[in-house]
Design a protein around this motif. Structure first.
Motif, mmCIF file in Angstrom:
data_model
loop_
_atom_site.group_PDB
_atom_site.id
_atom_site.type_symbol
_atom_site.label_atom_id
_atom_site.label_comp_id
_atom_site.label_asym_id
_atom_site.label_seq_id
_atom_site.Cartn_x
_atom_site.Cartn_y
_atom_site.Cartn_z
ATOM 1 N N VAL A 164 0.860 -1.176 0.000
ATOM 2 C CA VAL A 164 0.000 0.000 0.000
ATOM 3 C C VAL A 164 0.900 1.231 0.000
ATOM 4 N N VAL A 165 0.623 2.169 -0.903
ATOM 5 C CA VAL A 165 1.434 3.376 -1.029
ATOM 6 C C VAL A 165 0.510 4.590 -1.015
ATOM 7 N N GLU A 166 0.907 5.630 -0.269
ATOM 8 C CA GLU A 166 0.154 6.878 -0.291
ATOM 9 C C GLU A 166 0.450 7.644 -1.574
ATOM 10 N N LEU A 167 -0.583 8.283 -2.120
ATOM 11 C CA LEU A 167 -0.432 9.064 -3.336
ATOM 12 C C LEU A 167 -0.297 10.545 -3.000
ATOM 13 N N GLY A 168 0.397 11.274 -3.857
ATOM 14 C CA GLY A 168 0.554 12.710 -3.647
ATOM 15 C C GLY A 168 1.489 13.030 -2.509
ATOM 16 N N ALA A 169 2.706 12.492 -2.572
ATOM 17 C CA ALA A 169 3.669 12.710 -1.499
ATOM 18 C C ALA A 169 4.028 14.179 -1.339
ATOM 19 N N ASN A 170 3.812 14.983 -2.376
ATOM 20 C CA ASN A 170 4.155 16.404 -2.319
ATOM 21 C C ASN A 170 3.045 17.251 -1.707
ATOM 22 N N ARG A 171 1.937 16.599 -1.308
ATOM 23 C CA ARG A 171 0.840 17.333 -0.691
ATOM 24 C C ARG A 171 1.187 17.724 0.733
ATOM 25 N N GLU A 172 0.432 18.673 1.266
ATOM 26 C CA GLU A 172 0.585 19.041 2.658
ATOM 27 C C GLU A 172 0.169 17.865 3.531
ATOM 28 N N PRO A 173 0.685 17.794 4.778
ATOM 29 C CA PRO A 173 0.312 16.690 5.670
ATOM 30 C C PRO A 173 -1.202 16.586 5.831
ATOM 31 N N GLY A 174 -1.681 15.359 5.889
ATOM 32 C CA GLY A 174 -3.115 15.134 6.031
ATOM 33 C C GLY A 174 -3.517 13.856 5.329
ATOM 34 N N PRO A 175 -4.801 13.537 5.306
ATOM 35 C CA PRO A 175 -5.267 12.308 4.655
ATOM 36 C C PRO A 175 -4.914 12.301 3.170
ATOM 37 N N ARG A 176 -4.530 11.138 2.664
ATOM 38 C CA ARG A 176 -4.181 11.004 1.254
ATOM 39 C C ARG A 176 -4.886 9.792 0.672
ATOM 40 N N ALA A 177 -5.089 9.832 -0.618
ATOM 41 C CA ALA A 177 -5.546 8.635 -1.329
ATOM 42 C C ALA A 177 -4.409 7.622 -1.337
ATOM 43 N N THR A 178 -4.764 6.358 -1.423
ATOM 44 C CA THR A 178 -3.759 5.297 -1.453
ATOM 45 C C THR A 178 -3.970 4.407 -2.664
ATOM 46 N N ILE A 179 -2.883 3.771 -3.087
ATOM 47 C CA ILE A 179 -2.956 2.744 -4.126
ATOM 48 C C ILE A 179 -2.401 1.468 -3.524
ATOM 49 N N ALA A 180 -3.116 0.378 -3.684
ATOM 50 C CA ALA A 180 -2.736 -0.911 -3.106
ATOM 51 C C ALA A 180 -2.639 -1.957 -4.206
ATOM 52 N N LEU A 181 -1.878 -2.988 -3.931
ATOM 53 C CA LEU A 181 -1.688 -4.105 -4.866
ATOM 54 C C LEU A 181 -1.903 -5.406 -4.116
ATOM 55 N N GLY A 182 -2.586 -6.346 -4.767
ATOM 56 C CA GLY A 182 -2.777 -7.622 -4.104
ATOM 57 C C GLY A 182 -3.585 -8.605 -4.932
ATOM 58 N N ARG A 183 -3.981 -9.654 -4.252
ATOM 59 C CA ARG A 183 -4.755 -10.731 -4.865
ATOM 60 C C ARG A 183 -6.227 -10.527 -4.544
ATOM 61 N N VAL A 184 -7.067 -10.693 -5.544
ATOM 62 C CA VAL A 184 -8.500 -10.498 -5.366
ATOM 63 C C VAL A 184 -9.262 -11.642 -6.006
ATOM 64 N N GLN A 185 -10.517 -11.750 -5.633
ATOM 65 C CA GLN A 185 -11.433 -12.690 -6.286
ATOM 66 C C GLN A 185 -12.640 -11.913 -6.771
ATOM 67 N N THR A 186 -12.926 -12.015 -8.065
ATOM 68 C CA THR A 186 -14.097 -11.347 -8.627
ATOM 69 C C THR A 186 -15.167 -12.390 -8.929
ATOM 70 N N THR A 187 -16.406 -11.993 -8.741
ATOM 71 C CA THR A 187 -17.556 -12.829 -9.098
ATOM 72 C C THR A 187 -18.471 -11.995 -9.973
ATOM 73 N N ARG A 188 -18.648 -12.423 -11.202
ATOM 74 C CA ARG A 188 -19.442 -11.664 -12.169
ATOM 75 C C ARG A 188 -20.689 -12.440 -12.572
ATOM 76 N N TRP A 189 -21.806 -11.730 -12.557
ATOM 77 C CA TRP A 189 -23.072 -12.285 -13.026
ATOM 78 C C TRP A 189 -23.500 -11.551 -14.291
ATOM 79 N N VAL A 190 -23.904 -12.294 -15.313
ATOM 80 C CA VAL A 190 -24.532 -11.699 -16.483
ATOM 81 C C VAL A 190 -26.034 -11.709 -16.217
ATOM 82 N N LEU A 191 -26.582 -10.537 -15.938
ATOM 83 C CA LEU A 191 -27.979 -10.433 -15.518
ATOM 84 C C LEU A 191 -28.942 -10.500 -16.687
#
Length: 300
Positions: A94-121
Motif C-alpha cells: 500500500v502506497v500513499e499518493l501525492g507525497a508532495n501534498r501538505e500533511p493530512g489524509p491522502r488517497a492510497t494505491i494498493a496491490l494484491g490478490r482479489v477474487q471477482t464474481t461476475r453475473w450476467v444479468l
C-alpha cells in the motif's frame, strides 16, 4: 511427457478452455470463444458477429462448451448487463499518493490478490443505426417484457482469482476536490474507466485484458474505491505494472479528461465499450476534479 503440448494450450486466452460456436441444424463449427467471455458474447439472445455475418445465439451450454447459433439478417446488436463483486484476498503493498501534498489524509494505491464474481444479468437489443433500444420489438423472440430495462438471463456466476491494484479515496480528499456524496458513484466510475483506458500506455496490454470495479463505499475498505484487475486467472502481471506506474497513470488519466472537448463524457475519455452498467452513472467533471486533487495537478 513425450507429446507436444501445443494441442492442450489455447492460443486465444488462458481462461481454461474454449466454447465452440455451432450452427443450428447442420452442426457446422462457426468459430470459438474463450470460456471466460462466453457468457457476455454468446449468451442466449446475443447477436454474434463473425467474419461480417450476424448469428443469433439460441442456446449456451457452458458445461458442454457449445453455443448454438443461426444466421440472422437483423441489423441489431446486443449489450450484456453485468454486475461484479470483488473481494480482497491478500494485500502485498500500500502506497500513499501525492507525497508532495501538505500533511493530512491522502488517497492510497494498493496491490494484491482479489477474487471477482461476475453475473450476467441480462441484455438489451439495440438498432445498429441510431442505437435505438428495441426491447419492445415484437420480432425479438427473447423479449418477454417490453417494459423491463433488459431481457433477463439465468447463467451461473463466473469466478476469477486474479491480481489487482485499487485506489482508495478518503472523504477529506473528496471534500477538498469539491465532489459531494451524490457525485461519488459517477466520479469513481469515470476514474475507473479512464485509468483502464490509459493503462496500455504503461503496460503491454489492451483494455480488453483488464477488468474494473468501482464502488462509492467498498465493504472492505469502507471508502470510495476503484479496482483494476487482470482479466486472466491467476493474473498476467498487468496489475503489478499498473501499480508500479500508478501515479503516472492517474496523471495521464487526468490530462486525458482535461484535454477531451466533449461536454459530459465520451468514448475518448470516460466511457467504456465493455461497461456492464452501460456507462451509467458517469461524472466526467467529478473525475477531473478528483484526479487533479489526488495528483496535485492544476486547480480546475
Amino acid at each position: 511427457g513425450r507429446r507436444s503440448p501445443a494441442r492442450s494450450v489455447g492460443v486465444r486466452s488462458s481462461e481454461g478452455g474454449e466454447v465452440e460456436i455451432v450452427e443450428e441444424g447442420s452442426e457446422r463449427r462457426i468459430g470459438t470463444v474463450d470460456r471466460g467471455r462466453a457468457a457476455v458474447t454468446v449468451h442466449p439472445g446475443a447477436v454474434y458477429l463473425h467474419q461480417g455475418e450476424r448469428w443469433l445465439v439460441s442456446d449456451l451450454d457452458l458445461e458442454a462448451g457449445t453455443a448454438i447459433v443461426a444466421r440472422t439478417e437483423r441489423t441489431v446488436t446486443t449489450q450484456p448487463r453485468t454486475t461484479t463483486e470483488i473481494e480482497i484476498l491478500d494485500v502485498d503493498s500500500v502506497v500513499e499518493l501525492g507525497a508532495n501534498r501538505e500533511p493530512g489524509p491522502r488517497a492510497t494505491i494498493a496491490l494484491g490478490r482479489v477474487q471477482t464474481t461476475r453475473w450476467v444479468l441480462g441484455y438489451r437489443t439495440l438498432a445498429i443505426a441510431g442505437h435505438e433500444d428495441l426491447r419492445g420489438d415484437p420480432v425479438d423472440p427473447y423479449v418477454a417484457d417490453p417494459e423491463a430495462p433488459f431481457t433477463p438471463l439465468d447463467l451461473p456466476p463466473q469466478v476469477l482469482d486474479t491480481r489487482a491494484f485499487w485506489i482508495t479515496v478518503p472523504d477529506q480528499i473528496l471534500g477538498s476536490a469539491g465532489v459531494d456524496h451524490l457525485r461519488v458513484p459517477g466520479t469513481v466510475h469515470a476514474c475507473e474507466h479512464t485509468v483502464i483506458g490509459i493503462l496500455p500506455r504503461f503496460a503491454i496490454c489492451d483494455r480488453w485484458d483488464l477488468g474494473g470495479v468501482s464502488m462509492a463505499t467498498h465493504p472492505e475498505t469502507g471508502l470510495p474505491t476503484w479496482f483494476v484487475y487482470d482479466g486472466y486467472q491467476g493474473g498476467a502481471g498487468l496489475a503489478d505494472a499498473g501499480f508500479r506506474r500508478g501515479e503516472d497513470s492517474l496523471r495521464a488519466a487526468r490530462d486525458l479528461i482535461d484535454a477531451c472537448p466533449c461536454i459530459s463524457g465520451c468514448p475518448s475519455c470516460v466511457q467504456s465499450p465493455k461497461c456492464g452498467n452501460w456507462n451509467d452513472p458517469l461524472d466526467k467533471d467529478g473525475a477531473l476534479l478528483l484526479l487533479a486533487e489526488i495528483t496535485g495537478g492544476h486547480q480546475i
